[in-house]
Write a protein that holds these residues in place. Structure first.
Motif, short mmCIF file in Angstrom:
data_model
loop_
_atom_site.label_atom_id
_atom_site.label_comp_id
_atom_site.label_asym_id
_atom_site.label_seq_id
_atom_site.Cartn_x
_atom_site.Cartn_y
_atom_site.Cartn_z
N VAL A 1 -5.87 -7.62 -2.20
CA VAL A 1 -5.68 -8.96 -2.74
C VAL A 1 -4.76 -8.89 -3.95
O VAL A 1 -4.96 -8.10 -4.85
CB VAL A 1 -7.04 -9.56 -3.16
CG1 VAL A 1 -6.82 -10.91 -3.82
CG2 VAL A 1 -7.95 -9.70 -1.96
N GLY A 2 -3.75 -9.75 -3.95
CA GLY A 2 -2.80 -9.78 -5.06
C GLY A 2 -1.53 -9.00 -4.79
O GLY A 2 -0.67 -8.89 -5.66
N ARG A 3 -1.36 -8.49 -3.59
CA ARG A 3 -0.18 -7.69 -3.31
C ARG A 3 1.04 -8.57 -3.19
O ARG A 3 0.95 -9.70 -2.75
CB ARG A 3 -0.42 -6.94 -1.99
CG ARG A 3 0.59 -5.85 -1.73
CD ARG A 3 0.23 -5.15 -0.45
NE ARG A 3 1.20 -4.10 -0.13
CZ ARG A 3 0.94 -2.80 -0.21
NH1 ARG A 3 -0.25 -2.39 -0.61
NH2 ARG A 3 1.86 -1.92 0.11
N SER A 4 2.15 -8.00 -3.59
CA SER A 4 3.40 -8.71 -3.32
C SER A 4 4.32 -7.79 -2.55
O SER A 4 4.16 -6.58 -2.56
CB SER A 4 4.07 -9.17 -4.62
OG SER A 4 3.99 -8.18 -5.58
N LEU A 5 5.26 -8.42 -1.87
CA LEU A 5 6.17 -7.68 -1.02
C LEU A 5 7.58 -8.11 -1.35
O LEU A 5 7.88 -9.30 -1.32
CB LEU A 5 5.82 -7.96 0.45
CG LEU A 5 6.54 -7.13 1.51
CD1 LEU A 5 6.20 -5.66 1.33
CD2 LEU A 5 6.11 -7.60 2.88
N TYR A 6 8.38 -7.18 -1.70
CA TYR A 6 9.76 -7.50 -2.11
C TYR A 6 9.76 -8.60 -3.16
O TYR A 6 10.59 -9.49 -3.16
CB TYR A 6 10.62 -7.91 -0.91
CG TYR A 6 10.86 -6.75 0.03
CD1 TYR A 6 10.08 -6.58 1.16
CD2 TYR A 6 11.86 -5.84 -0.24
CE1 TYR A 6 10.29 -5.50 2.00
CE2 TYR A 6 12.07 -4.75 0.59
CZ TYR A 6 11.29 -4.59 1.72
OH TYR A 6 11.51 -3.54 2.56
N GLY A 7 8.81 -8.52 -4.05
CA GLY A 7 8.76 -9.47 -5.14
C GLY A 7 8.11 -10.78 -4.81
O GLY A 7 7.86 -11.59 -5.70
N THR A 8 7.78 -11.00 -3.57
CA THR A 8 7.14 -12.27 -3.20
C THR A 8 5.64 -12.07 -3.13
O THR A 8 5.16 -11.13 -2.48
CB THR A 8 7.65 -12.72 -1.82
OG1 THR A 8 9.06 -12.70 -1.85
CG2 THR A 8 7.15 -14.11 -1.50
#
Lengths: 399, 1018
Positions: A27-34
């Motif tokens: 929970v709270g992960r971002s991917l490529y800044g998103t």
């Protein structure tokens, strides 16, 4: 607490114990800044709905609850909401362990208080893990949570100096698990580790601390090992040892993985049956490839244009402002790649300069800046000076 | 460079000594340096930089503030770093200048900077540099880079990591140049340039030379030169012809002159010959005379012998005569001397008597020796005796005086004794009285004491009496009280009973049924209870007891009183009249008596003493008397002996005259007398000798005289003979006398001279005759020519010839000059061409290599660009991981400004936009990743480059805070990958996530006494 067995609330269960096994929510992960929080919120809501439908006896979350040791407040809110829904609203007991992304200490905050409300959080390793006991009509089932810990932490907790990698740590922990579970009784262990023979995915963070993998026979002696850490849902050799897989696809290379939660039933004999219930995200991770024109052209017809995309452009000529243009049609393009070949063109041919002598270099240089080869007169002129300079240099004159 | 162990003392926040052993990281190549803000994380890197180079890790940190504030005053700041370069281990120790408190006295003294560098070989360290400058030079050499490069490549300081990334190409060039040792390429370009310049100068010199040549030839250009040559040739030819003509003419004139001169000479010669012949004639007579002289001289020579012989003889005679005179004189002298000596002798003989006298005197004197000696002795003795006498007399007198004194004293003592005795007699009586007085006083005192005691007792008895009285009263009161209380109680009881009375009911007390006056309730209120009653009864009993006690006391005291009184009476009786006397007075009396008694006793004692003294004195007196007698006797003895001595002395004195009495006088006299006698004898002997000697001499002189006379006679004879011979010879040769002969003499040289003269004359005459004959023959028929005119003509033609010749030669010379010039011009022209060609080549090459070319790329830059490409390839590889293939680093000149040099420009390709942009446009986090990638790429390539520097370690001070979580993950992954390459990477960061992700940590904890360092794994 005296004795090895802690009597928490003893729940009445049906014919055989039914376990809802999930893990790696991040929970709270971002991917490529998103930030993927909104997708996670949707998926967790879905998960809660599934759980509410299935009405398992217990929900097991095998680690990597948060993506970071100190999660953002939005992430905390989301988890709070989800657990509240699971435990209070739907009355489902939960057992969760810390994974290598979590901070076990922080996660285990108020765990004793939470345990009273049937939310069991195990954040730290202990020398004698206490089981949570649930009973069904056949008898009690013992649940042991082995949170992720570095071998150093396990060494300290166990007081055993021979623990220096994950294998020995897990062996030692499992020994105490086996010691603590009565003979013949059903036991389930939650662990967050990498088992040899399993398939890893790109989005997992490698474990640190010596040998990072654990033999599957370490988990002998328990009825079921509910594992977390690897994001691909998979069983190791037989149904007894299983990874539930991550909540959603966390890397573009996982685009081919189907995400799910696992419903596990263990009967009296200890036989394990597993049923996968798929999780469908509203926005998937997908890979596209083609020339810019092609991709842009196809955009209009793509129903899932809101997916998170990684686009590989195959153009050989330079393309300008690809991201902006693509985002006009695919708002959630996260990453653009170019085909490998272009990256190698540079202005000069790579040379092994350490092996070229200065005259060859001079040749190349002259050719490069003037466009003509060196004449022999020029060459001899250079040689004159080079010899002189070299002799001066080697005799130690300061340059 | 890979650090192995760092030890810091009193450095930055580290007050004491902190050791960081990098080996403790147990093989973890990636490690974190963490701790609270200001704990000393960056200071760790400062310490390393300082140890190596003496500078801080970034330009913002002032190295002079490195001394720790927590340090002990006497502890110097010191940093020690053990590090490996390849396989060699080094240790560098550095101690900055600091103000150390003086060991003696207040204030501080400045200790200078110290530094040492050691190299380990064979298990122990040996020093290879020990002065700060040497250490810095060596460290720079073995590290392969200076502090500046260190800060940009191995250590990425806080906030400055972008330096290399965003550096201008020139800066980058200088860093890469140092790392890859490409300065050779820059220098070769410069060397070529220098050569080109030299060549240009040479060219210029050639040109100048050419101009000089032209100028020297008096022309402007080469063409003019050629024209001039042509003209010159023609002129020369013309002149040549002219010269030939003039020569002919001149020759002719000369010949004519010659002939004329010859003729003139012949004539002159003839004239002269005649003249000389005449001259010779004139001197013929003179010559004859000379001839005669010569002949005469010959004659004189013939008799020269005889003349000389005669001379000899004559001399001999003269000498002999002289001798004779001398001898006669001598004889005379000798005779005189003889007579003198004889006279003296006689004188001496005559003194015989005196001599005898002297001898007698000597004998006399000798006789006196004995008496004199005796006299001396006696004198001494006499002195002694006189002294004795004096002493004895003195003693006697002294004793007498003493005696007198003692007598007096004795008398005195006698008197004193009598006095004291008298006083002493009263002593006994006084002592009695004293006793009596004492006793009385005793008794009185006792009486007094008793009286006082009695008075005391009275008082006490009084008190006791009163107490008894009081007690009785109290008792009475108490009894009353008891009675009252009883009454009250009864009343109360009565009241109580009364209260219960009912009319008609019988009274419990009396049985009456009538109750006219029942007891009062009011009194009931005050009714005591049983307890109170009992209490007061008890009190009464108490008081009784007390009263009895008091009575007892009183009785006792009374008894005592009585006893005391009795005693007093007894005493009074004893004292009788004295009873009333004052004690003080009595005491005083007693004291008086006592003192009297004491003095009496003392007097008695003294009397005894005096007796003793007196006895003693008498004894002394007696002794003294005896002594006096003795002394008198001694004195008289002394006197007697003195007298004897005196008598003797007088006797002796008769013998010895007074002037001889003192010692030495006699000796002197004796000596002088003896000497005189001896002298006299000597004189006598001398005179005798002298007389003898002179006599002998006189005799000798006489003999000599006789001899000489004989000699003289002989010589005269010889002389005579010679004279005769000579006279004969003179006559035979026609010499008048000796004088004439002498005149005719000529020396050998003179003779020869004359001879020669004659000969010459003869010859001259002969020659003159010949000459005359010839000259006459030659000059026959000749006439004198006009020489002058011919001369003038010859001169003129010669002059003309000369002039023409000169002109001709000048023309030739000029022609020569011009031709030389032409030749030089050609030569120089060739040289110029060559030189110019070379110059052009050099210029071109120099320019090209220096970067003046189409691409504006210098040689070094070119090489470096290639290297830089390698670096960027390695960097991009890492950046690809960290940016997930979005960014790629590349060299590109697109963004450089027009005039700048090309090469080493850095751009980043962005896959999202498909275009490139300068690196300065990257965001904070992105540029950190790019800088990190670049640093890693650089160290990769330098590592592999042959002869390259060892970059085994990399330190990154902060920067991770600018990364979002994903980027941080990627960065950590990239760094973790590095560990497989064996490179050590140390990160300073406060980002908490890193502490959880990186197991190997160097934790720095601040404490009140400075920070401490600890290596933690796991």
């Amino acid at each position: 607490m005296s004795g090895n067995i802690r009597h928490a609330l003893v729940h009445e269960i049906g014919a055989c114990v039914r376990i809802f096994h999930t893990s790696d929510w991040h929970v709270g992960r971002s991917l490529y800044g998103t930030s993927l929080l909104s997708d996670q919120a949707e998926l967790l809501a879905e998960l809660v709905r599934i759980a509410a439908d299935e009405q398992p006896d217990v929900v097991l979350i095998a680690g990597d609850i948060y993506d970071r040791a100190v999660p953002s407040h939005a992430a905390v809110d989301l988890l709070d909401e989800t657990l509240h829904n699971l435990v209070i609203k739907n009355g489902l007991p939960c057992i969760l362990i810390a994974g290598n992304h979590d901070s076990g200490e922080r996660l285990a905050f108020s765990s004793r208080l939470l345990a009273r409300e049937s939310l069991h959080v195990i954040g730290r390793p202990s020398s004698s893990p206490k089981p949570i006991v649930l009973s069904d009509t056949h008898g009690p089932v013992y649940f042991f949570g082995l949170p992720y810990a570095s071998p150093g932490e396990v060494r300290e907790a166990m007081g055993n100096d021979s623990i220096n990698d994950h294998q020995t740590a897990m062996t030692s922990a499992m020994n105490s698990v086996r010691a603590a579970s009565p003979h013949g009784a059903r036991s389930v262990v939650l662990a967050h580790t990498f088992v040899t023979g399993a398939k890893a995915s790109e989005s997992e963070r490698p474990l640190v601390g010596g040998l990072a993998s654990v033999e599957r026979r370490t988990f002998d002696g328990v009825s079921y090992a509910a594992l977390g850490h690897l994001h691909r849902p998979q069983t190791i050799h037989d149904e007894r040892i299983r990874y539930a897989g991550s909540l959603m696809r966390y890397a573009f290379s996982e685009a081919d993985q189907d995400k799910s939660v696992s419903m596990v039933e263990i009967d009296l004999a200890g036989e394990v049956t597993v049923r996968e219930i798929p999780l469908t995200a509203k926005r998937d991770l997908r890979c596209l490839s083609g020339s810019l024109q092609q991709v842009l052209g196809a955009a209009a017809l793509d129903p899932r244009y809101l997916d998170y995309l990684e686009i590989t452009l195959t153009d050989t000529k330079p393309v300008f402002d690809a991201m902006r243009r693509l985002r006009e049609h695919y708002p959630n393009v996260l990453h653009i790649r170019r085909a490998e070949t272009e990256l190698d063109t540079t202005s000069t041919v790579r040379r092994d300069l350490s092996r070229m002598d200065d005259r060859e270099l001079l040749n190349d240089f002259y050719q490069h800046v003037v466009g003509l080869p060196l004449s022999s007169a020029q060459r001899s002129l250079y040689d004159e000076h080079a010899v002189d300079l070299r002799s001066k240099w080697s005799s130690g004159d300061d340059p | 460079m890979k650090p192995v162990r760092l030890r810091m003392t009193a450095f930055g926040p580290y007050g004491n000594t902190e050791d960081v052993a990098f080996d403790d990281l147990c093989g973890h190549k990636l490690f974190l340096i963490c701790g609270p803000t200001g704990a000393g994380k960056t200071s760790l890197l400062d310490a390393m930089t300082f140890a190596l180079y003496g500078e801080a890790s970034s330009l913002n940190r002032d190295p002079s503030h490195i001394r720790s504030h927590h340090a002990e005053r006497l502890t110097p700041t010191r940093v020690e770093l053990d590090f490996d370069i390849g396989d060699t281990r080094y240790r560098v120790v550095r101690q900055p200048a600091w103000d150390r408190p003086k060991k003696r006295g207040p204030g501080t003294t400045t200790e200078p900077t110290q530094a040492e560098l050691h190299e380990r070989s064979g298990g122990h360290f040996r020093t290879i540099a020990s002065r700060p400058n040497d250490v810095l030079a060596r460290v720079t050499e073995i590290m392969g880079m200076s502090a500046k490069e260190f800060r940009e490549i191995i250590l990425l300081p806080q906030g400055e990591f972008r330096r290399f990334l965003e550096a201008k190409p020139d800066e980058r060039e200088s860093i890469l140049e140092t790392l890859f040792h490409t300065s050779f390429y820059a220098r070769i370009a410069r060397s070529l340039k220098t050569s080109a310049n030299k060549q240009e100068k040479m060219l210029q010199a050639l040109s100048d030379k050419l101009a000089g040549v032209h100028q020297g030839a008096g022309v402007e250009t080469t063409e003019d030169l050629q024209k001039a040559i042509h003209t010159g040739n023609i002129t020369a030819e013309t002149l040549q012809t002219e010269v030939a003509a003039c020569e002919q003419k001149a020759e002719f004139a000369r010949t004519a002159l010659e002939t004329a001169k010859h003729d003139a000479a012949q004539i002159a010669e003839r004239d002269r010959a005649v003249e000389s012949a005449d001259l010779l004639e004139a001197t013929a007579l003179h010559m004859q005379a000379r001839q005669v002289t010569l002949l005469r001289a010959r004659d004189a020579l013939a008799i020269a012998d005889l003349v000389s012989h005669h001379d000899v003889r004559f001399d001999a005679v003269s000498r002999a005569a002289l001798d004779l005179d001398a001898t006669a004189a001598e004889l005379d002298t000798a005779r005189k001397q003889k007579e003198q000596a004889e006279a003296v002798r006689l004188q001496q003989e005559a003194l015989g008597k005196t001599r005898q006298d002297l001898d007698a005197r000597v004998w006399e004197a000798e006789k006196l020796f004995n008496p004199r000696d005796q006299l001396v002795e006696l004198e001494v003795l006499r002195q002694k005796k006189h002294r004795e006498l004096e002493a004895a007399t003195d003693a006697h007198i002294g004793l007498q005086r003493k005696h007198t004194a003692i007598e007096r004293k004795s008398l005195e003592l006698g008197e004193a004794l009598a006095r004291e005795r008298k006083l002493g007699e009263t002593a006994d009586q006084l002592s009695h009285e004293v006793e009596r007085a004492n006793a009385t006083l005793e008794q009185l005192r006792e009486l007094d004491t008793e009286k006082r005691a009695h008075a005391e007792l009275e008082r006490e008895w009084q008190q006791a009496n009163e107490a008894v009285g009081t007690g009785a009263r109290l008792q009475a009161n108490a009894s009353h009280r008891v009675a009252e209380l009883e009454r009250a109680w009864v009343a109360g009881q009565a009241a109580l009973l009364a209260s219960n009375l009912e009319a008609g009911e019988p009274c419990p007390v009396c049985g009456s049924t009538l109750h006219p006056r029942p007891a009062d309730e009011v009194a009931n209120m005050e009714a005591p209870n049983e307890a109170e009653l009992d209490a007061s009864r008890a009190r009464v009993r108490e008081l009784e007891t007390l009263q009895m006690q008091r009575h007892t006391v009183e009785a006792r005291l009374h008894a005592e009183r009585k006893a005391k009184q009795a005693r007093i009476e007894t005493l009074r009786l004893g004292l009788e009249s004295m009873a009333d006397r004052d004690i003080a007075e009595l005491t005083a009396n007693l004291a008086e008596l006592q003192s009297q008694h004491d003095s009496a006793a003392r007097a008695r004692k003294r009397a005894l003493q005096l007796e003793n003294n007196l006895t003693q004195i008498n004894t002394d007196r007696t002794t003294l008397r005896v002594a006096i007698d003795n002394a008198a006797a001694a004195a008289s003895n002394a006197q007697a002996s003195a007298a004897v001595i005196d008598a003797r002395i007088t006797e002796m004195e008769k013998l010895v005259p007074p002037e001889l009495r003192s010692p030495g006088e006699l000796e002197k006299l004796l000596k002088s007398t003896r000497d005189a006698a001896a002298a006299m004898r000597k004189d006598l002997l001398e005179s005798r000798e002298r007389a003898e000697a002179t006599a002998q001499r006189a005799a000798a002189a006489l003999a000599a005289l006789e001899h000489t006379q004989k000699h003289v006679e002989r010589e005269a004879e010889l002389e005579d003979a010679a004279r005769c011979d000579l006279e004969r010879a003179l006559r035979s040769r026609d010499f008048a006398d000796r004088a004439a002969w002498a005149r005719a003499c000529l020396t050998q040289e003179q003779a020869e001279e004359v001879n020669e003269e004659l000969q010459k004359y003869n010859e001259a005459v002969a020659a003159a005759r010949d000459r005359l004959a010839r000259a006459q023959a030659a000059a026959r028929g000749l006439r004198p020519p006009d020489i002058k005119a011919l001369q003038a003509w010859a001169q003129e033609s010669a002059t003309t010839l000369e002039t023409i010749r000169k002109r001709y030669l000048a023309a030739l010379a000029r022609l020569d000059q011009l031709q030389n010039a032409l030749r030089l011009t050609h030569e120089l022209g060739e040289q110029q061409q060559q030189a110019e060609g070379r110059w052009r080549e050099l210029c071109h090459l120099a320019d090209v290599l220096s970067g003046k070319n189409q691409r504006k790329l210098s040689f070094q830059r070119f090489v470096l660009a290639g290297l830089f490409d390698d670096v960027l390839a390695a960097a991009s590889h890492r950046l690809k991981i960290m940016s997930r293939s979005r960014y790629h680093l590349r060299q590109d000149d697109t963004f450089k400004r027009g005039g700048q040099q090309g090469g080493l420009n850095l751009v980043v390709d962005d896959a999202y936009t498909g275009s490139s942009r300068p690196v300065s446009t990257l965001s904070g986090g992105e540029s950190f990743l790019a800088a990190l990638a670049l640093a890693l790429g650089l160290s990769d390539v330098v590592q592999n480059y042959s002869g390259g520097i060892h970059l085994d370690a990399l330190f990154i001070d902060e920067g991770f805070g600018s990364l979002d979580p994903e980027a941080l993950d990627l960065a950590i992954r990239a760094l973790t990958d590095l560990q497989t390459g064996g490179r050590m990477v140390g990160i300073i960061s406060h980002v908490p996530e890193l502490q959880e992700r990186i197991p190997a940590r160097i934790e720095i904890s601040p404490t009140p006494s400075g920070s401490t360092v600890q290596v933690v794994i796991g």
